[in-house]
Design a protein around this motif. Sequence first.
Motif, short mmCIF file in Angstrom:
data_model
loop_
_atom_site.label_atom_id
_atom_site.label_comp_id
_atom_site.label_asym_id
_atom_site.label_seq_id
_atom_site.Cartn_x
_atom_site.Cartn_y
_atom_site.Cartn_z
N GLU A 1 0.82 -1.21 0.00
CA GLU A 1 0.00 0.00 0.00
C GLU A 1 0.85 1.26 0.00
OE1 GLU A 1 -3.55 0.67 -0.21
OE2 GLU A 1 -3.06 -1.25 -1.15
N ARG B 1 0.18 4.13 -2.72
CA ARG B 1 -0.15 5.50 -2.32
C ARG B 1 0.89 6.50 -2.85
NH1 ARG B 1 -2.69 4.46 3.76
NH2 ARG B 1 -4.41 3.15 2.96
N GLU C 1 -0.26 7.09 -6.35
CA GLU C 1 -1.47 7.93 -6.38
C GLU C 1 -1.15 9.37 -6.01
OE1 GLU C 1 -4.10 5.97 -3.73
OE2 GLU C 1 -4.68 4.41 -5.18
N ASP C 2 -0.31 9.58 -5.01
CA ASP C 2 0.02 10.94 -4.58
C ASP C 2 0.70 11.73 -5.70
OD1 ASP C 2 -1.01 10.44 -2.10
OD2 ASP C 2 0.92 9.99 -1.16
N ARG D 1 -10.82 3.99 3.30
CA ARG D 1 -11.41 3.91 1.95
C ARG D 1 -10.35 3.63 0.89
NH1 ARG D 1 -16.62 5.42 1.73
NH2 ARG D 1 -17.49 6.53 3.52
N ARG D 2 -9.15 4.14 1.11
CA ARG D 2 -8.10 3.92 0.12
C ARG D 2 -7.64 2.47 0.09
NH1 ARG D 2 -3.70 8.72 0.35
NH2 ARG D 2 -3.14 7.73 -1.65
#
Length: 483
Positions: A34, A38, A41-42, A200-201
Amino acid sequence: MVNMSLLPSRFLSAGERLLHGRGVAAAVGAGRAEDWVRLDEDVFLGTLRRVAGWNISCRLQVGFHWFDGREIADWDTAPYWGVDGPSWAGVPTGSELALCLCHADPRIRAAALAAGGPAAPLPLLLLRCADNDERVRGQARALFAEALAAAGDGRVRSLVVLALRVGVRRHGNWARDAVLARAGGVRAADVRELLACGGRRGADARVAGVRAGVAAGLLDADALYRIALTADQGNRDRFEAVRAAVAAGRDTAARKRFLDFLAECGTPEVRTRALRYAFAARLPTAGDLAALAAGHRDRKLRRLAVTMVLDLPDADAVLDRLLAASDSVVRGTAVQRLAACGAAERLVPYLTDRSPWVRGLADRGLRAAGGDPHTRYRAWCADPEAVTPAAVSGLAEYRNPRDEPLLQALTRHADGAVRGRALGGLRRLGVLDDATPARYAADPDPHVVAVGRRGLRDAAPPAPGRPARDRGDAAVSDSPQLP
């Protein structure tokens, strides 16, 4: 003295740390699956502003102070695609390469793959193998296959969770299969790590955990139903767990376990989705669906179950249970089935149903079959011993002036509910006069008194400047409005 609680790294995301020049290892922290997702995504969201041409400003609170978002991380300083290609000069640094591999512009991602080659961070190469851009995806897969062949067993094993996580994406199957073929399969610890992702992520990770656990035979139906009952971060993983549990078996034990789950589940959306999955798999019988329609606590589930059971070939065998249900929609749906089947005589008892909607369905069904429901209502209401409040309501719904004497007689009936319905029928006919409230003011049934007062209100002319109302429908008076 330094205030440790305000150190910038405590308030920076992984992508923002890369933007400030931190190394990849420092940016991703523990380096779990994760963490890499992330980071990707960031950076994508941060660089999307320049790619999409957005001009966004925001204010962030750090401790007790407010800052402009660009003071924390100015994404305009990130590498971009210029007139002459990528904006970096020479060989990009490690942080620049990672930024570009996650960039929102596919041209930057492709250039970063060409610059980094197989030496690029392996997790980021894995993520790019599921890229939405076909050129980037193909380039990344070639590099990843080369890097994977040269990686040690321990390094490959560390990629399994991320590969499972990427596998739920549209183009993620290739990378997942490539890693699992080399690693030798999925372990229980991999599934636990995915299922433990919160927030939620982490929904995609939990869905990936369910799918991987089912595919590897590590999650049975009981474990899947337990996930569906205990997950507390949204419903996507619950839906996935229920879908897999329903598909796990169709015998009597599986059917009973599913019905137990519906009784235990406290989330209406999950119950409804579970019933849809089970019906598609032909798991519940007509009797099960009829029992749900007649007695489940969830109104939406009851009404879904009755539509489902009537689609089954043996629905007529459970029609009596549906007709006796407490839910008026369930009864009405069953009455519609009777009318469609031409069972006119079976519709007669539902002319006096407590629900006006059900009475109307029975009435229309009888008239379509050549019957005369109005005559039946008059016969019932003419007998003081057999009359019921619902029969009076059914007669009043016709609004036939010929029924006025019969309704007047019923206003003296011993049953207060009958008197109230009869008075309501006279009100519908508009025959109540100014003396009505005084006549019924001493009635022991408060409903009778209230109906009489409403009849007087309907008959009274509207006050100057006020709207006239008839049965709740407003009609504006022609008189001028007074201040």
